[in-house]
Design an enzyme around this catalytic site. Structure first.
Site, PDB file in Angstrom:
ATOM      1  N   HIS A 128     -28.007   3.438  -9.330  1.00 27.36           N
ATOM      2  CA  HIS A 128     -28.654   4.717  -9.635  1.00 27.36           C
ATOM      3  C   HIS A 128     -29.324   5.233  -8.365  1.00 27.36           C
ATOM      4  O   HIS A 128     -30.542   5.189  -8.211  1.00 27.36           O
ATOM      5  CB  HIS A 128     -29.703   4.540 -10.733  1.00 27.36           C
ATOM      6  CG  HIS A 128     -29.153   4.374 -12.109  1.00 27.36           C
ATOM      7  ND1 HIS A 128     -28.730   3.171 -12.620  1.00 27.36           N
ATOM      8  CD2 HIS A 128     -28.963   5.293 -13.103  1.00 27.36           C
ATOM      9  CE1 HIS A 128     -28.310   3.335 -13.867  1.00 27.36           C
ATOM     10  NE2 HIS A 128     -28.438   4.614 -14.186  1.00 27.36           N
ATOM     11  N   GLU A 190     -20.439   6.595 -15.135  1.00 26.69           N
ATOM     12  CA  GLU A 190     -20.481   7.698 -16.112  1.00 26.69           C
ATOM     13  C   GLU A 190     -20.152   9.026 -15.421  1.00 26.69           C
ATOM     14  O   GLU A 190     -20.782  10.060 -15.660  1.00 26.69           O
ATOM     15  CB  GLU A 190     -21.840   7.734 -16.811  1.00 26.69           C
ATOM     16  CG  GLU A 190     -22.108   6.461 -17.621  1.00 26.69           C
ATOM     17  CD  GLU A 190     -23.505   6.386 -18.228  1.00 26.69           C
ATOM     18  OE1 GLU A 190     -24.304   7.327 -18.028  1.00 26.69           O
ATOM     19  OE2 GLU A 190     -23.794   5.380 -18.896  1.00 26.69           O
ATOM     20  N   TRP A 195     -25.142  14.374 -16.401  1.00 23.25           N
ATOM     21  CA  TRP A 195     -26.554  14.042 -16.180  1.00 23.25           C
ATOM     22  C   TRP A 195     -26.859  13.439 -14.815  1.00 23.25           C
ATOM     23  O   TRP A 195     -28.019  13.274 -14.470  1.00 23.25           O
ATOM     24  CB  TRP A 195     -27.046  13.090 -17.275  1.00 23.25           C
ATOM     25  CG  TRP A 195     -26.076  12.001 -17.633  1.00 23.25           C
ATOM     26  CD1 TRP A 195     -25.933  10.786 -17.032  1.00 23.25           C
ATOM     27  CD2 TRP A 195     -25.110  12.051 -18.669  1.00 23.25           C
ATOM     28  NE1 TRP A 195     -24.929  10.069 -17.628  1.00 23.25           N
ATOM     29  CE2 TRP A 195     -24.405  10.821 -18.660  1.00 23.25           C
ATOM     30  CE3 TRP A 195     -24.758  13.005 -19.626  1.00 23.25           C
ATOM     31  CZ2 TRP A 195     -23.371  10.523 -19.552  1.00 23.25           C
ATOM     32  CZ3 TRP A 195     -23.728  12.711 -20.512  1.00 23.25           C
ATOM     33  CH2 TRP A 195     -23.056  11.486 -20.468  1.00 23.25           C
ATOM     34  N   TYR A 261     -22.774   4.572 -26.306  1.00 26.87           N
ATOM     35  CA  TYR A 261     -23.877   4.035 -27.094  1.00 26.87           C
ATOM     36  C   TYR A 261     -23.870   4.615 -28.497  1.00 26.87           C
ATOM     37  O   TYR A 261     -23.398   5.735 -28.717  1.00 26.87           O
ATOM     38  CB  TYR A 261     -25.213   4.380 -26.428  1.00 26.87           C
ATOM     39  CG  TYR A 261     -25.492   3.622 -25.153  1.00 26.87           C
ATOM     40  CD1 TYR A 261     -26.270   2.468 -25.163  1.00 26.87           C
ATOM     41  CD2 TYR A 261     -24.983   4.052 -23.927  1.00 26.87           C
ATOM     42  CE1 TYR A 261     -26.542   1.761 -23.990  1.00 26.87           C
ATOM     43  CE2 TYR A 261     -25.241   3.352 -22.753  1.00 26.87           C
ATOM     44  CZ  TYR A 261     -26.020   2.207 -22.796  1.00 26.87           C
ATOM     45  OH  TYR A 261     -26.270   1.517 -21.634  1.00 26.87           O
ATOM     46  N   GLU A 297     -21.013  -0.462 -20.570  1.00 26.09           N
ATOM     47  CA  GLU A 297     -22.349  -0.319 -21.154  1.00 26.09           C
ATOM     48  C   GLU A 297     -22.221   0.094 -22.603  1.00 26.09           C
ATOM     49  O   GLU A 297     -21.433   0.990 -22.927  1.00 26.09           O
ATOM     50  CB  GLU A 297     -23.166   0.774 -20.447  1.00 26.09           C
ATOM     51  CG  GLU A 297     -23.735   0.425 -19.107  1.00 26.09           C
ATOM     52  CD  GLU A 297     -24.590   1.579 -18.571  1.00 26.09           C
ATOM     53  OE1 GLU A 297     -25.341   2.211 -19.359  1.00 26.09           O
ATOM     54  OE2 GLU A 297     -24.502   1.847 -17.366  1.00 26.09           O
TER      55      GLU A 297
END
Length: 379
Positions: A128, A190, A195, A261, A297
């Site tokens: 990140h 991702e 985002w 998720y 994830e």
């Protein structure tokens, strides 16, 4: 009778040859990869035909009610075993911080990685990193941020300096014989989401492909890191074209993966169906391109479903050749959101009894099982 035995022997031998050919067909993007890295990749291919490794982010560093207790793990407290794959993050290393984005000192992360490797578990790293164009966080979605790090871009040299810092840390990850510890490296994760600064709202497919290709080339060929297995990662997707929109090429990708998720407003069946839809597509892509497949994830925050492990996650993944599935971290109560933030059970948590049942499934591998398989050695 004798003829039948001969025919059976021929059939079994042929199957062994086919399985061997399939494994031998899998080759890493880095042709100079270390023998331990090659062994891990080939063994993960072989294992994924029958098993899926269970992983947890930040497992050894902290749990819902504790931090930095030697040998402790929320997972271990429930099943007396550790995850078979450990996830860690490099965020903040670009600023020479001694702690990562989750507040874990990099010296501790190094030790945790070495401990996990010594016991035969696999290791995966995400990053990140902050927005190099603005100085904002990973979630600063200013347009043209990816373009800025490409060769000729305003922040290209800054990005190179960040890669140098990440490479220095990765090169410090050594086993007892000073061999480089193999890492499943998942940059620009991702990528199809909106985002992150490398996501779809602020970069074109061509830009992200160039950024990925440059990153792989720089780490392999300039920094001489030959212990990396590169993991391409999206969030959920509707079809093959959507998954491959940012795909940088078979020559720079080793694993295809996605993150998904379950949320409070999503029913069990809807989540299972969404995962299985993505795994149908992912499995086909992995097979056609000779790549590993992974569910990089997943989870259900605070695991409010007492049977989530055996009645949601298991039916979602059980029919697919996945190398690993990893649930996110157990951060505990977060004042910023005023709620609990964890994805694995801990002692006394509502889903802990069900997780014990999940642990017994022979298809799912934890550290004891994966450690016995010597995944860093070619058999």
């Amino acid at each position: 009778m004798k003829l039948n035995k001969i025919l059976l022997t021929i059939i079994l031998f042929s199957r062994c040859l086919i399985a061997s050919d399939l494994v031998n067909a899998q080759s890493l993007s880095d042709k100079a990869a270390s023998k331990e890295t090659v062994a891990l990749y080939k063994n993960l291919h072989k294992l994924s035909m029958q098993h899926t490794i269970f992983g947890h982010q930040d497992d050894l560093a902290y749990g819902v009610t504790w931090k930095y207790i030697e040998g402790k793990s929320d997972i271990k407290d429930v099943v007396n075993d550790y995850p078979g794959i450990y996830g860690w993050d490099l965020g903040r290393i670009e600023h020479d911080s001694f702690k990562n984005i989750d507040g874990v000192p990099f010296d501790k992360i190094r030790k945790y990685i070495q401990d996990g490797y010594k016991k035969g578990a696999a290791i995966t790293l995400s990053w990140h990193f902050d927005n190099p164009l603005t100085g904002g966080s990973s979630w600063d979605t200013t347009k043209n941020s990816v373009a800025a790090i490409l060769p000729g871009g305003a922040k290209h040299q800054l990005y190179i300096s960040w890669l140098d810092k990440a490479a220095k840390f990765i090169s410090s990850l050594k086993g007892d014989q000073q061999e480089a510890i193999p890492i499943l490296f998942r940059p620009f994760h991702e990528v199809s989401g909106n985002w992150f600064w490398w996501g779809r709202n602020c970069s074109s497919p061509a830009e992200i492909k160039k950024a990925w290709q440059f990153t792989v080339d720089y780490l392999n060929n300039t920094k001489k890191l030959h212990n990396l297995i590169f993991v391409y990662n999206t969030n959920g997707f509707a079809n093959e074209q959507e998954f491959l929109k940012y795909y940088p090429g078979d020559d720079v990708v080793d694993v295809v993966s996605f993150d998904l998720y379950q949320f409070e407003n999503q029913g069990k069946e809807a989540f299972i169906n969404a995962v299985r839809n993505d795994l149908d597509i992912l499995s086909k892509i992995a097979r056609q391109r000779n790549k590993l497949a992974a569910f990089a994830e997943t989870g259900y925050e605070a695991v409010p479903d007492a049977t989530w492990w055996t009645e949601t996650l298991w039916p979602a993944i059980k029919d697919y050749p996945l190398s690993y599935v990893l649930v996110w971290r157990n951060a505990g109560y977060r004042p910023s959101t005023k709620k609990m933030h964890y994805y694995a059970p801990f002692e006394g948590q509502i889903s802990a009894p069900d997780f014990k049942k999940f642990y017994q499934y022979k298809r799912i591998l934890f550290e004891k099982s994966i450690g016995a398989k010597n995944i860093y050695e070619l058999n």
